[in-house]
Scaffold this motif. Structure first.
Motif, PDB file in Angstrom:
ATOM      1  N   PRO A 658       0.781  -1.246   0.000  1.00  0.00           N
ATOM      2  CA  PRO A 658       0.000   0.000   0.000  1.00  0.00           C
ATOM      3  C   PRO A 658       0.805   1.284   0.000  1.00  0.00           C
ATOM      4  O   PRO A 658       0.238   2.365   0.160  1.00  0.00           O
ATOM      5  CB  PRO A 658      -0.794  -0.131   1.307  1.00  0.00           C
ATOM      6  CG  PRO A 658       0.129  -0.884   2.219  1.00  0.00           C
ATOM      7  CD  PRO A 658       0.882  -1.849   1.336  1.00  0.00           C
ATOM      8  N   VAL A 659       2.126   1.209  -0.182  1.00  0.00           N
ATOM      9  CA  VAL A 659       2.957   2.420  -0.163  1.00  0.00           C
ATOM     10  C   VAL A 659       2.474   3.385  -1.238  1.00  0.00           C
ATOM     11  O   VAL A 659       2.217   2.995  -2.380  1.00  0.00           O
ATOM     12  CB  VAL A 659       4.436   2.060  -0.392  1.00  0.00           C
ATOM     13  CG1 VAL A 659       5.273   3.317  -0.587  1.00  0.00           C
ATOM     14  CG2 VAL A 659       4.961   1.238   0.771  1.00  0.00           C
ATOM     15  N   VAL A 660       2.332   4.652  -0.866  1.00  0.00           N
ATOM     16  CA  VAL A 660       1.839   5.677  -1.783  1.00  0.00           C
ATOM     17  C   VAL A 660       3.015   6.432  -2.397  1.00  0.00           C
ATOM     18  O   VAL A 660       3.914   6.900  -1.692  1.00  0.00           O
ATOM     19  CB  VAL A 660       0.905   6.667  -1.045  1.00  0.00           C
ATOM     20  CG1 VAL A 660       0.476   7.794  -1.975  1.00  0.00           C
ATOM     21  CG2 VAL A 660      -0.306   5.933  -0.489  1.00  0.00           C
ATOM     22  N   GLY A 661       3.010   6.558  -3.726  1.00  0.00           N
ATOM     23  CA  GLY A 661       4.006   7.362  -4.421  1.00  0.00           C
ATOM     24  C   GLY A 661       5.292   6.603  -4.709  1.00  0.00           C
ATOM     25  O   GLY A 661       5.517   5.483  -4.250  1.00  0.00           O
ATOM     26  N   GLY A 662       6.134   7.234  -5.520  1.00  0.00           N
ATOM     27  CA  GLY A 662       7.436   6.661  -5.833  1.00  0.00           C
ATOM     28  C   GLY A 662       7.607   6.349  -7.307  1.00  0.00           C
ATOM     29  O   GLY A 662       6.676   6.473  -8.104  1.00  0.00           O
ATOM     30  N   LYS A 663       8.821   5.949  -7.664  1.00  0.00           N
ATOM     31  CA  LYS A 663       9.133   5.692  -9.062  1.00  0.00           C
ATOM     32  C   LYS A 663       8.384   4.466  -9.568  1.00  0.00           C
ATOM     33  O   LYS A 663       7.942   3.614  -8.786  1.00  0.00           O
ATOM     34  CB  LYS A 663      10.636   5.535  -9.254  1.00  0.00           C
ATOM     35  CG  LYS A 663      11.285   4.448  -8.423  1.00  0.00           C
ATOM     36  CD  LYS A 663      12.800   4.521  -8.576  1.00  0.00           C
ATOM     37  CE  LYS A 663      13.496   3.470  -7.702  1.00  0.00           C
ATOM     38  NZ  LYS A 663      14.960   3.576  -7.791  1.00  0.00           N
ATOM     39  N   PRO A 664       8.220   4.346 -10.882  1.00  0.00           N
ATOM     40  CA  PRO A 664       7.439   3.247 -11.448  1.00  0.00           C
ATOM     41  C   PRO A 664       8.052   1.883 -11.133  1.00  0.00           C
ATOM     42  O   PRO A 664       9.266   1.754 -10.913  1.00  0.00           O
ATOM     43  CB  PRO A 664       7.477   3.519 -12.956  1.00  0.00           C
ATOM     44  CG  PRO A 664       7.835   4.954 -13.083  1.00  0.00           C
ATOM     45  CD  PRO A 664       8.694   5.273 -11.916  1.00  0.00           C
ATOM     46  N   VAL A 665       7.177   0.882 -11.116  1.00  0.00           N
ATOM     47  CA  VAL A 665       7.612  -0.495 -10.882  1.00  0.00           C
ATOM     48  C   VAL A 665       7.248  -1.342 -12.102  1.00  0.00           C
ATOM     49  O   VAL A 665       6.501  -0.911 -12.984  1.00  0.00           O
ATOM     50  CB  VAL A 665       6.955  -1.067  -9.610  1.00  0.00           C
ATOM     51  CG1 VAL A 665       7.483  -0.351  -8.382  1.00  0.00           C
ATOM     52  CG2 VAL A 665       5.434  -0.967  -9.666  1.00  0.00           C
ATOM     53  N   TYR A 666       7.770  -2.562 -12.120  1.00  0.00           N
ATOM     54  CA  TYR A 666       7.645  -3.429 -13.293  1.00  0.00           C
ATOM     55  C   TYR A 666       7.069  -4.781 -12.880  1.00  0.00           C
ATOM     56  O   TYR A 666       7.803  -5.761 -12.739  1.00  0.00           O
ATOM     57  CB  TYR A 666       9.009  -3.607 -13.956  1.00  0.00           C
ATOM     58  CG  TYR A 666       9.672  -2.306 -14.354  1.00  0.00           C
ATOM     59  CD1 TYR A 666       9.550  -1.809 -15.644  1.00  0.00           C
ATOM     60  CD2 TYR A 666      10.408  -1.569 -13.426  1.00  0.00           C
ATOM     61  CE1 TYR A 666      10.148  -0.608 -16.009  1.00  0.00           C
ATOM     62  CE2 TYR A 666      11.004  -0.366 -13.783  1.00  0.00           C
ATOM     63  CZ  TYR A 666      10.871   0.107 -15.071  1.00  0.00           C
ATOM     64  OH  TYR A 666      11.465   1.291 -15.422  1.00  0.00           O
ATOM     65  N   PRO A 667       5.754  -4.855 -12.664  1.00  0.00           N
ATOM     66  CA  PRO A 667       5.141  -6.135 -12.282  1.00  0.00           C
ATOM     67  C   PRO A 667       5.096  -7.108 -13.452  1.00  0.00           C
ATOM     68  O   PRO A 667       5.613  -6.825 -14.536  1.00  0.00           O
ATOM     69  CB  PRO A 667       3.744  -5.716 -11.828  1.00  0.00           C
ATOM     70  CG  PRO A 667       3.464  -4.467 -12.585  1.00  0.00           C
ATOM     71  CD  PRO A 667       4.782  -3.771 -12.740  1.00  0.00           C
ATOM     72  N   SER A 691      10.887  -7.156  -8.292  1.00  0.00           N
ATOM     73  CA  SER A 691      10.881  -8.299  -7.385  1.00  0.00           C
ATOM     74  C   SER A 691      10.364  -7.849  -6.034  1.00  0.00           C
ATOM     75  O   SER A 691      10.209  -6.652  -5.774  1.00  0.00           O
ATOM     76  CB  SER A 691      12.295  -8.883  -7.240  1.00  0.00           C
ATOM     77  OG  SER A 691      13.174  -7.893  -6.714  1.00  0.00           O
ATOM     78  N   GLY A 692      10.081  -8.828  -5.180  1.00  0.00           N
ATOM     79  CA  GLY A 692       9.641  -8.503  -3.830  1.00  0.00           C
ATOM     80  C   GLY A 692       8.350  -7.710  -3.806  1.00  0.00           C
ATOM     81  O   GLY A 692       7.457  -7.893  -4.635  1.00  0.00           O
ATOM     82  N   LYS A 693       8.256  -6.763  -2.885  1.00  0.00           N
ATOM     83  CA  LYS A 693       7.022  -6.006  -2.691  1.00  0.00           C
ATOM     84  C   LYS A 693       6.670  -5.112  -3.876  1.00  0.00           C
ATOM     85  O   LYS A 693       5.512  -4.729  -4.037  1.00  0.00           O
ATOM     86  CB  LYS A 693       7.127  -5.167  -1.418  1.00  0.00           C
ATOM     87  CG  LYS A 693       7.145  -6.006  -0.142  1.00  0.00           C
ATOM     88  CD  LYS A 693       7.142  -5.122   1.097  1.00  0.00           C
ATOM     89  CE  LYS A 693       7.102  -5.955   2.364  1.00  0.00           C
ATOM     90  NZ  LYS A 693       7.075  -5.104   3.596  1.00  0.00           N
ATOM     91  N   ASP A 694       7.679  -4.761  -4.696  1.00  0.00           N
ATOM     92  CA  ASP A 694       7.400  -3.915  -5.860  1.00  0.00           C
ATOM     93  C   ASP A 694       6.486  -4.611  -6.870  1.00  0.00           C
ATOM     94  O   ASP A 694       5.858  -3.949  -7.698  1.00  0.00           O
ATOM     95  CB  ASP A 694       8.699  -3.503  -6.545  1.00  0.00           C
ATOM     96  CG  ASP A 694       9.373  -2.342  -5.847  1.00  0.00           C
ATOM     97  OD1 ASP A 694       8.757  -1.759  -4.935  1.00  0.00           O
ATOM     98  OD2 ASP A 694      10.514  -2.014  -6.210  1.00  0.00           O
ATOM     99  N   LEU A 695       6.416  -5.932  -6.821  1.00  0.00           N
ATOM    100  CA  LEU A 695       5.510  -6.655  -7.719  1.00  0.00           C
ATOM    101  C   LEU A 695       4.052  -6.379  -7.387  1.00  0.00           C
ATOM    102  O   LEU A 695       3.169  -6.583  -8.225  1.00  0.00           O
ATOM    103  CB  LEU A 695       5.754  -8.167  -7.619  1.00  0.00           C
ATOM    104  CG  LEU A 695       7.005  -8.715  -8.300  1.00  0.00           C
ATOM    105  CD1 LEU A 695       7.225 -10.163  -7.889  1.00  0.00           C
ATOM    106  CD2 LEU A 695       6.866  -8.614  -9.820  1.00  0.00           C
ATOM    107  N   TYR A 696       3.809  -5.885  -6.191  1.00  0.00           N
ATOM    108  CA  TYR A 696       2.434  -5.781  -5.705  1.00  0.00           C
ATOM    109  C   TYR A 696       2.028  -4.345  -5.401  1.00  0.00           C
ATOM    110  O   TYR A 696       1.119  -4.100  -4.620  1.00  0.00           O
ATOM    111  CB  TYR A 696       2.269  -6.673  -4.460  1.00  0.00           C
ATOM    112  CG  TYR A 696       2.858  -8.053  -4.657  1.00  0.00           C
ATOM    113  CD1 TYR A 696       2.366  -8.891  -5.651  1.00  0.00           C
ATOM    114  CD2 TYR A 696       3.944  -8.504  -3.891  1.00  0.00           C
ATOM    115  CE1 TYR A 696       2.919 -10.141  -5.873  1.00  0.00           C
ATOM    116  CE2 TYR A 696       4.497  -9.764  -4.103  1.00  0.00           C
ATOM    117  CZ  TYR A 696       3.986 -10.573  -5.099  1.00  0.00           C
ATOM    118  OH  TYR A 696       4.531 -11.809  -5.315  1.00  0.00           O
TER     119      TYR A 696
END
Length: 844
Positions: A658-667, A691-696
């Protein structure tokens, strides 16, 4: 007259022929749509395309040309031509592929018989707060919205639908305001809450959630054509996510819409502009950037300018101005000169039209501002500390090395060794040491030191590695800054240019020079207003402006009901849909404008209404009379956007980060999804899977490549141009995504595990999974179906351990191996089915 026909007429904006006792026809509602669709293209304001020198959009011209003879249809050439049996006389011409219906011809005849009155287009007249209608059932009314709706329903002999049940209501509000499912515990608490203000408390809690800004930003990103890359063949990455985060933050903080507008269109021009105000102006730098080798910079700069005009006009004015780039508008009173005079405000940006290459990945066009993140600051500080330490050590070594080199150089010096030394140094060396003055000694020392630093020091790195370390670190720092330090593209007026009308929109075909002005058919700007983007932005949110507030509240209504009060939310011009609830639209516009431009207040008003809170169940009568729910006799029901569906699946399973904001991720994306872009060796287009939490992370943070958008986000804008109208389609590809995409399959697996851990037996586990997704408990028949599906899947996986292993291996989240594989796989299959139920995919 049959009530069904009356309702259909109201929906179409047409009133069928009726006795003379009926009220006169309304030009905007009944006649303008016919003329605009069938006549204005050839008989409108564009003189270049006007046929027979006849205008039908201006009453005096239509009368002078004989097309209309007020009160006498028989003598009106228009009526004669629309009834002609001769192909060369018939209007519209057969080759136009337009045909007037019998009903439309009767309406035109009746209109002329009534005097052929014209009136200004409704959207170009400033909204005035209308009085609240009287209703027969005031007990149903929760706020003024309901009076307008109920009055219309009562006039049609209809009644509103019952209020939605509590479970449906909390799920609907959660979907619309945060885009995340309510927990079963939150549902139970809301259902059990006997406080008369329980709904209001829920609404306020959702509006205060940090996830509110994420949900409300999604349609704004579509309007702004936000993406994380430039587009075109090279499709370099950008840092515009800094602007995206500003939008989320501003919505959460309820930045008043007038400021939200001014900052995005002209934040850089505000006195002592803050970094946030400059970032906000990135709205108009979200356009595509063509960095291909054959691109002509000046031509591409005009492409950007035209895009900027179209996006601004669509987003704030609700007008389609693009055709005025080449000629006077065919339908709306926008001339080509209007277009270029308005464009002058945007023609002052110091941009080249093509991006700069900061690295093989990053391509950004000036102007921009650097916005280091906390991670950037820490990393740069570490580099600088290491460089300083290395330089200190290197300087000590270098001083010793210099002294040794100098002694050897002076001892071995002869004239032929002076090559590369300044003449002044060579001259001193030719003198005996005892004959050198102090200034000459100083010249010699500084010259030798400089020669050592530039010509000799580097060659000693092999003997003294510390001498090269600082330089290597400095190169690493520069590479890090180039690839990681965000530079968000913003607006600037640092390069004023002359603006000319362009013949057919060709950037080299300059005609008349023009200066900034707003379109002539709209209220003028104040004389003392800045003649630039700042003055333009302030004019948009002025009290006199007829469009901005209407356009915005219509898009708010579209968000909550699936379709706006004006269906053509991108077009409020003369070809727009005539609003059935025009008075409600005006009331909302004035309310928004006169009460501080608070977006949260308007959202609270809409969702607090009895109109919004109705059940969405479709009765047989409404299915026949109002299938699209334009009369609002029930709640709206529509499929949730793919971005929300993905978030819903992740949240239901417990995977969501649920972290709000930040650079784009690559699920998760299909293998080789970007390979088609790798047509040169210039850069690596391998998809850099997270990887990890950035997938979600939530879907709003998924990296959006313009040339290859996220494969599992269907019905989304391609983010190449401005889009403000919601589009929902239905194809098998959508079901293939929600049934097979790793995100949904993994979510189903983790949802199964969560249900297993949170409930003691199978029936309760099925119930838990069902409630986590749908909010409600399964009915007895639902429970039977769930159990039957589970038993069938268990029988399959009990016979095929390999299939169970394959299913349970999908996704990166670790599996609890204590759960038997066959049971886990069977429960996973049932959970995937739950996630794909129509009820799960639909906002009801």
């Amino acid at each position: 007259m049959d009530r069904g026909w009356l309702i259909l007429g109201a929906l179409l904006g047409l009133v069928p022929s009726a006795p003379a006792a009926e009220p006169p026809l309304d030009f905007n509602r009944d006649i303008r749509p016919i003329l605009s669709e069938n006549c204005f293209y050839c008989h409108g304001q564009d003189a270049n395309k006007r046929e027979a020198d006849l205008r039908l959009d201006v009453r005096a011209d239509a009368i002078d040309g004989g097309a209309i003879v007020p009160n006498d249809p028989a003598k009106s050439v228009m009526i004669q031509r629309i009834h002609s049996e001769k192909a060369f006389e018939l209007m519209p011409p057969p080759k136009s592929n337009r045909r007037l219906s019998v009903e439309q011809k009767k309406l035109l005849e009746r209109w002329i018989r009534e005097g052929a009155s014209y009136s200004p287009h409704w959207a170009f007249v400033g909204p005035v707060r209308p009085p609240l209608p009287e209703v027969k059932r005031p007990d149903w009314v929760k706020n003024p919205i309901d009076r307008f709706v109920l009055a219309k329903l009562e006039a049609q002999g209809l009644a509103p639908s019952p209020v939605a049940d509590r479970v449906t209501l909390i799920r609907r509000l959660s979907s619309d305001l945060t885009g995340l499912p309510p927990t079963p515990e939150a549902v139970d608490a809301f259902v059990a809450d006997t406080d008369p203000k329980a709904v209001e408390k829920l609404i306020d809690r959702l509006l205060a959630s940090p996830h509110y800004g994420e949900r409300m930003a999604l349609p704004w990103l579509d309007a702004a054509r936000y993406a994380d890359s430039n587009g075109f063949q090279q499709d370099g990455d950008t840092w515009q996510w800094i602007w995206r985060d500003w939008v989320v933050k501003s919505l959460n903080q309820d930045l008043p819409f007038d400021q939200f507008t001014v900052w995005q269109l002209a934040g850089d021009l505000l006195p002592n502009a803050t970094i946030d105000q400059k970032i906000a102006s990135g709205f108009n730098r979200n356009h595509m950037l063509n960095g291909e080798g054959g691109a002509i910079p000046e031509e591409q700069r005009f492409v950007n300018l035209f895009d900027r005009m179209d996006t601004t006009a669509t987003t704030w004015l609700g007008l389609t101005m693009a055709c005025a780039q080449c000629h006077d508008h065919k339908y709306d009173p926008i001339t080509q000169k209007d277009y270029y005079r308005m464009m002058d405000a945007f023609n002052r940006v110091p941009e080249s039209g093509t991006p700069q290459f900061f690295s093989s990945r990053i391509r950004v066009g000036a102007p921009f501002v650097e916005v280091p993140t906390e991670e950037n600051k820490a990393k740069i500080a570490k580099f600088e500390a290491e460089i300083a330490a290395a330089e200190k050590e290197a300087n000590g070594i270098a001083e010793v090395a210099y002294e040794g080199w100098k002694l050897g150089f002076l001892a071995e010096w002869k004239p032929e060794l002076s090559k590369g030394l300044p003449d002044a140094v060579a001259a001193v060396l030719k003198k005996a040491e005892t004959d050198r003055s102090q200034p000459e000694k100083d010249t010699l020392e500084s010259g030798l030191r400089k020669h050592f630093q530039e010509k000799v020091r580097g060659s000693l790195a092999g003997k003294y590695p510390v001498l090269a370390r600082a330089e290597a670190l400095r190169k690493e720092l520069n590479a890090y800054r180039a690839d990681n330090l965000p530079r968000v593209m913003v607006m600037s007026d640092e390069r004023p240019r002359e603006t000319h009308i362009l013949d057919r929109g060709e950037y080299l075909a300059k005609k008349e020079k023009v200066t900034f002005a707003t379109p002539a058919f709209l209220p003028p700007m104040p004389k003392d207003a800045p003649q630039n983007r700042l003055g333009f932005a302030q004019w948009l949110v002025s009290k006199e402006h007829p469009l901005t507030a209407r356009v915005q509240v219509n898009r708010m209504w579209q968000h909550f009901f699936g379709v706006g009060l004006v269906k053509t939310s991108e077009d409020f011009g003369v070809q727009s849909e005539y609003p059935i609830y025009g008075e409600l639209l005006d009331w909302l516009a004035v309310e928004f404008r006169d009460n501080g431009w608070s977006m949260k207040a308007m959202h609270r008003l809409i969702v607090s209404s009895a109109t919004y809170q109705q059940s969405s169940r479709l009765s047989a009568e409404l299915r026949h009379l109002d299938r699209e729910n334009r009369l609002l006799a029930r709640g709206s029901r529509f499929r949730m956007p793919a971005t929300v569906l993905r978030d819903w699946a992740l949240a239901s399973s417990g995977l969501l980060n649920p972290v709000v904001g930040g650079k784009p991720v690559y699920p998760y994306q299909p293998d080789g999804v970007w390979e088609s872009l790798a047509i040169t060796k210039e850069r690596d287009f391998t998809y850099p899977a997270s990887s990890g939490k950035d997938l979600y992370r939530r879907s709003i943070y998924t990296f959006w490549r313009r040339t290859v958008g996220p494969a599992n986000i269907f019905d989304a804008s391609n983010r190449q141009t401005c889009r403000v109208r919601t589009e929902i389609t239905s194809t098998p590809l959508h079901a293939l995504t929600t049934l097979n995409d790793p995100t949904w399959v993994e979510a189903a697996r983790v949802l199964a595990e969560r249900s297993w851990n949170e409930a003691p037996d199978l029936n309760q586990r099925l119930t838990r999974a069902f409630r986590l997704v749908l909010s409600r408990a399964p009915s007895p028949s639902d429970q039977q179906l769930l159990r039957r599906a589970y038993d069938r899947q268990l029988a399959i996986y009990a016979k095929s351990a390999d299939d169970a292993k394959k299913l349970l291996a999908v996704g990166a989240a670790p599996r609890n191996s204590a759960i038997p594989e066959a049971e886990h796989a069977a429960l996973t299959a049932v959970c995937l089915g739950i996630l794909n139920l129509d009820e799960a995919l639909t906002r009801e």
